[in-house]
Design a protein around this motif. Structure first.
Motif, PDB file in Angstrom:
ATOM      1  N   LYS A 465      63.917  15.742  -6.025  1.00 33.32           N
ATOM      2  CA  LYS A 465      64.715  15.880  -6.969  1.00 33.32           C
ATOM      3  C   LYS A 465      64.486  15.085  -8.459  1.00 33.32           C
ATOM      4  O   LYS A 465      64.600  15.736  -9.365  1.00 33.32           O
ATOM      5  N   THR A 466      64.013  13.870  -8.178  1.00 32.53           N
ATOM      6  CA  THR A 466      64.002  12.930  -9.372  1.00 32.53           C
ATOM      7  C   THR A 466      62.480  12.757  -9.568  1.00 32.53           C
ATOM      8  O   THR A 466      62.177  12.098 -10.782  1.00 32.53           O
ATOM      9  N   LYS A 467      61.516  13.069  -8.810  1.00 27.43           N
ATOM     10  CA  LYS A 467      59.958  12.748  -9.099  1.00 27.43           C
ATOM     11  C   LYS A 467      59.839  11.238  -9.204  1.00 27.43           C
ATOM     12  O   LYS A 467      58.677  10.869  -9.748  1.00 27.43           O
ATOM     13  N   GLN A 468      60.564  10.527  -8.586  1.00 32.37           N
ATOM     14  CA  GLN A 468      60.521   8.937  -8.652  1.00 32.37           C
ATOM     15  C   GLN A 468      59.535   8.559  -7.582  1.00 32.37           C
ATOM     16  O   GLN A 468      60.143   8.529  -6.502  1.00 32.37           O
ATOM     17  N   THR A 469      58.418   8.090  -7.746  1.00 30.25           N
ATOM     18  CA  THR A 469      57.562   7.619  -6.780  1.00 30.25           C
ATOM     19  C   THR A 469      57.839   6.388  -5.990  1.00 30.25           C
ATOM     20  O   THR A 469      58.087   5.251  -6.936  1.00 30.25           O
ATOM     21  N   HIS A 470      57.710   6.418  -4.696  1.00 32.82           N
ATOM     22  CA  HIS A 470      57.798   4.926  -3.876  1.00 32.82           C
ATOM     23  C   HIS A 470      56.475   4.738  -3.076  1.00 32.82           C
ATOM     24  O   HIS A 470      56.016   3.861  -3.057  1.00 32.82           O
ATOM     25  N   ILE A 471      56.036   5.928  -2.455  1.00 31.12           N
ATOM     26  CA  ILE A 471      54.804   5.687  -1.902  1.00 31.12           C
ATOM     27  C   ILE A 471      53.821   6.620  -2.169  1.00 31.12           C
ATOM     28  O   ILE A 471      52.636   6.476  -1.817  1.00 31.12           O
ATOM     29  N   ILE A 472      54.020   7.773  -2.920  1.00 35.35           N
ATOM     30  CA  ILE A 472      53.067   8.717  -3.295  1.00 35.35           C
ATOM     31  C   ILE A 472      52.003   8.054  -4.307  1.00 35.35           C
ATOM     32  O   ILE A 472      52.503   7.538  -5.413  1.00 35.35           O
ATOM     33  N   GLY A 473      50.800   8.176  -3.868  1.00 36.60           N
ATOM     34  CA  GLY A 473      49.685   7.512  -4.569  1.00 36.60           C
ATOM     35  C   GLY A 473      49.593   5.879  -4.622  1.00 36.60           C
ATOM     36  O   GLY A 473      48.762   5.243  -5.109  1.00 36.60           O
ATOM     37  N   VAL A 474      50.268   5.254  -3.498  1.00 41.05           N
ATOM     38  CA  VAL A 474      50.334   3.973  -3.336  1.00 41.05           C
ATOM     39  C   VAL A 474      50.401   3.701  -1.895  1.00 41.05           C
ATOM     40  O   VAL A 474      51.135   4.227  -0.849  1.00 41.05           O
ATOM     41  N   GLY A 475      49.155   2.934  -1.514  1.00 39.03           N
ATOM     42  CA  GLY A 475      48.817   2.792  -0.078  1.00 39.03           C
ATOM     43  C   GLY A 475      50.216   1.746   0.387  1.00 39.03           C
ATOM     44  O   GLY A 475      50.660   0.913  -0.231  1.00 39.03           O
ATOM     45  N   ARG A 476      50.373   1.790   1.481  1.00 35.57           N
ATOM     46  CA  ARG A 476      51.561   1.190   2.139  1.00 35.57           C
ATOM     47  C   ARG A 476      51.213   0.944   3.492  1.00 35.57           C
ATOM     48  O   ARG A 476      51.238   2.083   4.136  1.00 35.57           O
ATOM     49  N   GLU A 477      51.657  -0.204   4.153  1.00 33.88           N
ATOM     50  CA  GLU A 477      51.535  -0.364   5.735  1.00 33.88           C
ATOM     51  C   GLU A 477      52.871  -0.245   6.207  1.00 33.88           C
ATOM     52  O   GLU A 477      54.232  -0.554   5.829  1.00 33.88           O
ATOM     53  N   LEU A 478      52.767   0.640   7.388  1.00 34.65           N
ATOM     54  CA  LEU A 478      54.307   0.985   7.748  1.00 34.65           C
ATOM     55  C   LEU A 478      54.217   0.906   9.448  1.00 34.65           C
ATOM     56  O   LEU A 478      52.982   0.593  10.062  1.00 34.65           O
ATOM     57  N   ILE A 479      55.053   1.297  10.119  1.00 40.07           N
ATOM     58  CA  ILE A 479      54.913   1.454  11.805  1.00 40.07           C
ATOM     59  C   ILE A 479      55.166   2.900  12.064  1.00 40.07           C
ATOM     60  O   ILE A 479      55.753   3.727  11.582  1.00 40.07           O
ATOM     61  N   ALA A 480      54.189   3.249  12.985  1.00 38.91           N
ATOM     62  CA  ALA A 480      54.170   4.665  13.625  1.00 38.91           C
ATOM     63  C   ALA A 480      54.591   4.783  15.043  1.00 38.91           C
ATOM     64  O   ALA A 480      54.505   3.862  15.828  1.00 38.91           O
ATOM     65  N   LYS A 481      54.781   6.118  15.501  1.00 39.04           N
ATOM     66  CA  LYS A 481      55.028   6.127  17.060  1.00 39.04           C
ATOM     67  C   LYS A 481      54.430   7.390  17.575  1.00 39.04           C
ATOM     68  O   LYS A 481      54.038   8.268  17.155  1.00 39.04           O
ATOM     69  N   ARG A 482      53.671   6.697  18.900  1.00 37.23           N
ATOM     70  CA  ARG A 482      52.739   7.791  19.495  1.00 37.23           C
ATOM     71  C   ARG A 482      53.629   8.523  20.405  1.00 37.23           C
ATOM     72  O   ARG A 482      54.956   8.376  20.441  1.00 37.23           O
ATOM     73  N   ARG A 483      52.875   9.553  21.073  1.00 39.09           N
ATOM     74  CA  ARG A 483      53.841  10.533  21.928  1.00 39.09           C
ATOM     75  C   ARG A 483      54.494   9.652  23.154  1.00 39.09           C
ATOM     76  O   ARG A 483      55.717  10.229  23.498  1.00 39.09           O
ATOM     77  N   ASP A 484      53.858   8.966  23.547  1.00 40.67           N
ATOM     78  CA  ASP A 484      54.483   8.001  24.472  1.00 40.67           C
ATOM     79  C   ASP A 484      55.412   7.161  24.249  1.00 40.67           C
ATOM     80  O   ASP A 484      55.971   6.462  25.044  1.00 40.67           O
ATOM     81  N   GLY A 485      55.778   7.067  22.881  1.00 42.29           N
ATOM     82  CA  GLY A 485      56.887   6.070  22.501  1.00 42.29           C
ATOM     83  C   GLY A 485      56.475   4.866  21.963  1.00 42.29           C
ATOM     84  O   GLY A 485      57.071   4.086  21.506  1.00 42.29           O
ATOM     85  N   THR A 486      55.043   4.384  22.323  1.00 40.60           N
ATOM     86  CA  THR A 486      54.437   3.200  21.781  1.00 40.60           C
ATOM     87  C   THR A 486      54.667   3.224  20.199  1.00 40.60           C
ATOM     88  O   THR A 486      54.217   4.210  19.560  1.00 40.60           O
TER      89      THR A 486
END
Length: 764
Positions: A465-486
């Motif tokens: 809607k706004t095209k205001q970027t927060h992560i687009i084009g910028v590397g960022r460290e996050l937490i992901a989840k595997r299939r087993d929930g880890t």
């Protein structure tokens, strides 16, 4: 016509004036009845229980929550004690700053409360500016303790109404949408939903007023532009438009007659022009095995190389153009279409006049001839050779790109603008434990833990809607989840791909579990070195610290002996002062030991907000014992204003202590020939960061040490470890600051470091 318009206009104006006045009276009645109801409800509520300042929070919540939840529009309902301080309030959220607020800071509110106390009657304030910054009124219900003489005031139950939310909770939305509404109290405008009311609307303005608790409330309403348009101007426009429409119909009828005559001539020309510019060939052909053409468009020559005349005179039959290997399949499709009288669509090859082969697409069907009623074939044939070649190239390109994407070690995932997964490379399958088929067209949130998965769709919609970027084009460290929930840490970078149909996003994901482990190991190693350096420094300061502790211990022994003598002589009245001095010197010795324990403590640390000047004074207290042994005086110069920093207190104290000890040792090696004062200064630099500097008058730094001064195991001391400044540099940079040094003219050195200032977030 003009007389009718004038009469309708007069009637409409009278109607609008009457309904506007009725609206003003209606809003007045709503506000008056609602306020009287709220005052009565607060009064009745105060009688339900014995209210006192000692009431528990749970009892207060039980009394006030029902009233707050059933009567919308309150900013807060509170309990004010007999000292005019706010002690309890509901709701707590957005009202944190009001707790313990003293009404004396708001004289009009205080006067109203005093009036309610003196008259023992409920009271309503004049319009006030509250802590929140908005205008409103307060309702005070005094409560007296009947069990005490003279009906002693227990306090007040008070309600706060801010005009903006209160008006919207009482006045129906449809009235606020149709009218400009302004509220005056004692001639002072306290609410208006239209700051720039048009003059044309102001001319229709109506008002109504009433008195409440000695204050005049005046309601002013005027219809807005949309209401006037619907109620008045639209009717006038319809009448005018009706006359214009009748005139238009007459003109249109004449124009249609003239236009229809030329239209028939133009249609034939347009059809011929359209067929001429088509990229393929339109045709009529007989339903026989050789398919002689009855009619073909000009595109036949570009398609086959044969002219219209050759097809029309049957010098070339379509049967001879069809490739021999495809003829039976084409014939079969045509026969099946004719059996069920349905259209057909097929692809096959043809041989052109210059013997080249083209791939064509044909679509047609059986129709009845307008000349003799026979069933013929009508259709269109187009060259699709280049299209098929492009499709083959595209398939090859897709295969190549898939091979490249599957060969990279990072996970590559694409999603559409709805957050649905479109591709999932092999590395992603290994990383998350899903197959590509399992996640195809599934929301990307299945790869995210809570709370990230709950927020993703909202963030994606907000970006589109706004095209205001927060992560687009910028590397960022996050937490992901595997299939087993880890869960595991990742580095994510996202790119946007746009086309004319929709938006796609490509995410490149790298598992940084090992990287995080390495960083943690390095951090622990630095912490261990820092701990060793602190223990080593405190070991060297042991003599001074022992001297610091011996003084209060000696005093404790002397005062204890004195107390014993007083007891034996019966002078007991002097014992309290002796015990006070014993306690003072005990705390002094304990403070020295506590500072040592804090500096030698090992383990996980946490950052805190602390006054920078207070923290540095603590370090000076710890270092003063050693400074006295070296006959050196520590002088501190601080900036005028208090400065808060968000730091690991022990680590920053270690840095300051290390710089002080280095400076004192340099001055002692120089026998303090250039002075016996070491200066510690705190100031704000040009970047609005706090800068802490330690200035000594030692021999300064040798040229060969300058480039490797902050490197590990580089030391100018005979028995130094060479890790103190290296650790200090790591600690300061981890806190977002910088450490450096320069010469102190004419002799000595200045070491300085910076720290970001902690800025408090403003209350909402």
């Amino acid at each position: 016509m003009i007389i009718i318009v004038f009469h309708i206009d007069s009637q409409e104006r009278t109607y609008i004036e009457r309904i506007t006045q009725d609206t003003a009276e209606g809003i007045k009645t709503l506000l008056k009845n609602d306020l009287e109801k709220r005052i009565t409800s607060l009064s009745e509520q105060s009688k339900l229980s014995v209210i006192s300042s000692g009431m528990s929070q749970s009892d207060w919540d039980a009394i006030s929550k029902n009233l707050y939840g059933t009567q919308y529009g309150y900013q807060a309902i509170g309990w004010i004690d007999s000292t005019f301080h706010v002690r309890k309030r509901i709701p707590k959220h957005n009202n944190e700053v009001t707790i313990d607020f003293n009404l004396a800071l708001n004289p009009p509110a205080l006067l109203t409360a005093i009036k309610a106390q003196d008259t023992q009657q409920r009271a309503v304030t004049m319009p006030l500016a509250f802590i929140h910054g908005d205008e409103g009124i307060g309702i005070h219900i005094p409560i007296f303790n009947a069990n005490t003489r003279g009906n002693k005031l227990d306090g007040f139950i008070s309600g706060v109404l801010l005009f903006k939310p209160y008006i919207k909770s009482v006045v129906p939305d449809f009235l606020l949408n149709e009218y400009y509404f302004t509220l005056f109290i004692d001639g002072h405008k306290v609410y208006s939903d239209q700051s720039n009311q048009p003059a044309i609307a102001y001319a229709w303005s109506k008002s109504s007023s009433y008195y409440l608790q000695g204050h005049e409330w005046e309601i002013n309403v005027s219809p807005n532009d949309e209401f006037l348009y619907i109620a008045h101007y639209k009717v006038m426009r319809i009448l005018i438009a009706l006359g214009l429409f009748i005139t238009f119909i007459i003109v249109l009828a004449a124009y249609t007659y003239l236009f229809a005559r030329s239209k028939l001539k133009d249609e034939r020309y347009k059809i011929e022009h359209l067929l001429k510019n088509l990229p393929g060939m339109a045709y009529h052909s007989s339903n026989t095995i050789n398919r002689p053409m009855i009619l073909v468009s000009d595109g036949c020559e570009n398609l086959t190389g044969y002219s219209r005349a050759e097809f029309k005179k049957n010098r070339m039959l379509w049967r001879k153009i069809i490739h021999e290997d495809d003829f039976k399949r084409v014939e079969k499709s045509l026969n099946e279409a004719f059996k069920v009288n349905s259209p057909f669509e097929l692809e096959y090859r043809i041989i052109t006049k210059n013997s080249s082969i083209k791939l064509v697409w044909e679509k047609g069907g059986p129709v009845s001839s307008i000349f003799n009623g026979e069933i013929i074939i009508e259709g269109f044939i187009n060259d699709i050779t280049s299209i098929k070649e492009a499709e083959a190239d595209l398939i090859s390109s897709y295969a190549f790109s898939d091979a490249v994407v599957n060969s990279v070690v990072e996970a590559v995932i694409t999603i559409d603008q709805h957050g649905l997964i479109q591709s999932f490379n092999f590395a992603a399958q290994v990383m998350f434990g899903y197959s590509a088929d399992e996640v195809k067209n599934k929301n990307i949130t299945i790869l995210m833990p809570t709370p990230f998965c709950d927020q993703h769709d909202q963030h994606l919609a907000q970006y589109l809607k706004t095209k205001q970027t927060h992560i687009i084009g910028v590397g960022r460290e996050l937490i992901a989840k595997r299939r087993d929930g880890t869960q595991f840490p990742i580095h994510l970078s996202v790119s946007e791909i746009q086309n004319h149909e929709n938006t796609m996003f490509v995410g490149l994901i790298r598992d940084i579990t090992k990287q995080r482990a390495s960083e943690e190991q390095a951090r622990l190693h630095t912490e261990q070195l820092a701990h060793a350096e602190r223990v080593n420094a405190l070991g060297e300061m042991a003599a001074g610290i022992a001297h610091e502790i011996n003084q209060p211990l000696t005093a404790i022994s002397l005062f204890s002996q004195t107390a014993k003598n007083f007891c034996e002589k019966g002078k007991l009245e002097k014992l309290p002062s002796i015990f006070e001095k014993l306690s003072l010197h005990s705390r002094r010795a304990g403070a020295v030991i506590e500072r040592m324990q804090l500096m030698t403590k090992k383990g996980q640390r946490s950052k805190e907000v602390i006054d920078c000047i207070f923290m540095i004074k603590e370090v000076i207290n710890l270092a003063e014992s050693e400074a006295r042994l070296r006959n050196i005086t520590i002088r501190m110069t601080a900036c005028d204003e208090a400065v808060d920093v968000f730091v690991d207190r022990v680590q920053i104290e270690q840095v300051i202590l290390n710089l002080l000890r280095n400076g004192m040792e340099a001055m002692q090696l120089n026998t303090c020939d250039n002075g016996s004062k070491i200066e510690l200064e705190i100031k704000l630099n040009e970047d609005k960061n706090v800068e802490i500097s330690v200035t000594d008058t030692g021999a300064g730094l040798a040229q060969e040490m300058r480039e490797r001064l902050f490197k590990p195991f580089s030391s100018t001391k005979e028995n130094g470890t060479g890790i103190g400044l290296s650790i200090s540099k790591s600690i300061i940079e981890e806190h977002g600051g910088h450490i450096n040094f320069c010469d102190n003219k004419p002799t000595g050195a200045i070491f300085m470091f910076t720290l970001p200032i902690y800025e408090k977030r403003s209350r909402e």
